[in-house]
Design a protein around this motif. Structure first.
Motif: not given
Length: 105
Positions: A72-84, A90-96
């Motif tokens: 019932k809860s999200p299983g996680g996300y796929h983050i394309p290489w160019d969006q991280l 030590g503090n990765p950030r997704v760009r979108c």
């Protein structure tokens, strides 16, 4: 564009946030592909499904999580290489925004 080295083993378990501070989960798996004799990162997986992919028991684990009510809860996300953004590994950030990422099921 120059190549940059990051110790992938240090990324596993790091919490990822989007520009608004919303959590995309913790990095559980790094997807790679061989091209012309070089290994290139193609994406990152977060959350419980990402962890199961790393442990190579994806089908059984997803079935088990579903029976335990976790489906019932999200299983996680796929983050394309160019969006991280790994400027600070030590503090990765997704760009979108998280809502624009592909949700893992």
């Amino acid at each position: 564009m120059s190549a940059r080295e990051v110790h992938l083993e240090l990324l596993i378990g790091c919490k990822v946030r989007d520009p608004d501070g919303e959590s995309a989960g913790r990095i559980e798996e790094v997807e790679v592909e061989e091209r012309d004799g070089k290994w290139l990162v193609t994406g990152y997986l977060t959350g419980p499904v990402g962890m199961l992919a790393r442990l190579s028991s994806l089908d059984l684990g997803v079935w088990l999580l579903g029976h335990l009510g976790a489906a019932k809860s999200p299983g996680g996300y796929h983050i394309p290489w160019d969006q991280l953004d790994l400027a600070d590994p030590g503090n990765p950030r997704v760009r979108c925004p998280v809502r624009e990422l592909d949700e893992l099921e």
